[in-house]
Design a protein around this motif. Structure first.
Motif, PDB file in Angstrom:
ATOM      1  N   TYR A  17      49.186  87.418  17.074  1.00  0.00           N
ATOM      2  CA  TYR A  17      49.443  86.618  15.883  1.00  0.00           C
ATOM      3  C   TYR A  17      50.566  87.307  15.108  1.00  0.00           C
ATOM      4  O   TYR A  17      50.412  88.438  14.643  1.00  0.00           O
ATOM      5  N   LYS A  19      53.065  86.973  11.889  1.00  0.00           N
ATOM      6  CA  LYS A  19      53.174  86.249  10.626  1.00  0.00           C
ATOM      7  C   LYS A  19      54.426  86.690   9.865  1.00  0.00           C
ATOM      8  O   LYS A  19      54.794  87.864   9.888  1.00  0.00           O
ATOM      9  N   ALA A  91      42.811  78.922  13.851  1.00  0.00           N
ATOM     10  CA  ALA A  91      44.010  78.756  13.022  1.00  0.00           C
ATOM     11  C   ALA A  91      43.709  77.906  11.794  1.00  0.00           C
ATOM     12  O   ALA A  91      44.203  78.187  10.686  1.00  0.00           O
ATOM     13  N   ASP A  94      42.416  79.698   8.739  1.00  0.00           N
ATOM     14  CA  ASP A  94      43.308  80.632   8.045  1.00  0.00           C
ATOM     15  C   ASP A  94      43.943  79.918   6.858  1.00  0.00           C
ATOM     16  O   ASP A  94      44.782  79.031   7.033  1.00  0.00           O
ATOM     17  N   HIS A  95      43.559  80.296   5.644  1.00  0.00           N
ATOM     18  CA  HIS A  95      44.029  79.587   4.452  1.00  0.00           C
ATOM     19  C   HIS A  95      45.496  79.856   4.138  1.00  0.00           C
ATOM     20  O   HIS A  95      46.073  79.219   3.252  1.00  0.00           O
ATOM     21  N   HIS A  96      46.119  80.772   4.861  1.00  0.00           N
ATOM     22  CA  HIS A  96      47.554  81.029   4.674  1.00  0.00           C
ATOM     23  C   HIS A  96      48.420  80.007   5.409  1.00  0.00           C
ATOM     24  O   HIS A  96      49.613  79.892   5.137  1.00  0.00           O
TER      25      HIS A  96
END
Length: 246
Positions: A17, A19, A91, A94-96
């Motif tokens: 992952y 980011k 996925a 994931d609050h992002h």
């Protein structure tokens, strides 16, 4: 880059992952092809390009592949769809993440197309990219042809050896009845299809058929490109993908 794991029916799936350095971001989930893994050249190249464009990427090994649990001989496309759904749910939690995109190469393209077809309204899956999607795996299974290795489609063997890989008979049985296009066509969001004209593994007709059944798709036929989009064709496929998602 963070190594992450997802559980699916007792199997641990391993992925990477990556980011961007920001609070929220769009995420592309990348699915590799048959006999491949999350670090296959085209998947890695797409991931790197999307990262440079400011997108997050998540690429996993399907069960029986790479670092994930399971045996390759037990791998099936329905099993990989279940893997993909578990990764997708991970996925979603994931609050992002703002928007989720799916990118699949070869058999991973079939998986991406069918997963998207199960979430058709494009609210959860915003865009899909299919790189040389191997929808011919069904017609090949009905003919009794596994990448050039013949078998009796009416008397499927327990297993077939293809190079260093053992493919289980259940893979072939399920491949014969996969409703690939019937499921994929339900997806309402935008789709980018990329296929090489010199693909000797999966006919470009597979992507042409997808283009016919989708309501919102664009088709790029890369003149001279092979199935793996080896250089110099890799950059063309990567650029089409990045421009579509960025």
């Amino acid at each position: 880059m963070t190594q992450v794991t997802v559980q699916r029916d007792g199997l641990t799936l391993v992925g990477d992952y990556i980011k961007p350095n920001q609070e929220t971001y769009d995420l592309a989930i990348l699915f590799h092809g048959f006999k491949a893994n999350r670090n296959s050249p085209i998947i890695k190249a797409v991931s790197d390009s999307l990262n440079q464009a400011g997108l997050a990427t998540m690429r996993f090994d399907f069960d029986g592949c790479g670092d994930s649990d399971g045996k390759f001989e037990n791998m099936t496309v329905p099993g990989e769809i279940a893997d993909a759904n578990a990764i997708f749910q991970f996925a979603l939690a994931d609050h992002h993440v703002k928007n989720i995109y799916l990118v699949g190469h070869s058999q991973g393209g079939v998986v991406a197309s069918m997963l998207a077809g199960l979430y058709p309204n494009a609210e959860l899956i915003k865009k899909v990219v299919l790189l040389a999607p191997a929808a011919t795996l069904r017609s090949d299974a009905l003919k009794g042809d596994l990448q050039g290795i013949p078998y009796n489609p009416n008397d499927i063997p327990e297993a077939i050896q293809i190079g260093n890989f053992t493919v289980g008979g259940f893979y072939l049985r399920t491949a014969q009845i996969l409703p690939i296009y019937d499921v994929a066509k339900h997806y309402q969001g935008p789709v980018c299809l990329i296929h090489g004209t010199n693909d000797q593994v999966v006919s470009p007709n597979a992507s042409k058929k997808y283009h016919e059944v989708y309501k919102n798709s664009i088709l790029h036929l890369v003149n001279g490109a092979d199935h793996r989009f080896t250089p110099p064709y890799q950059k063309i496929a990567v650029d089409y993908t990045t421009n579509f998602l960025h």
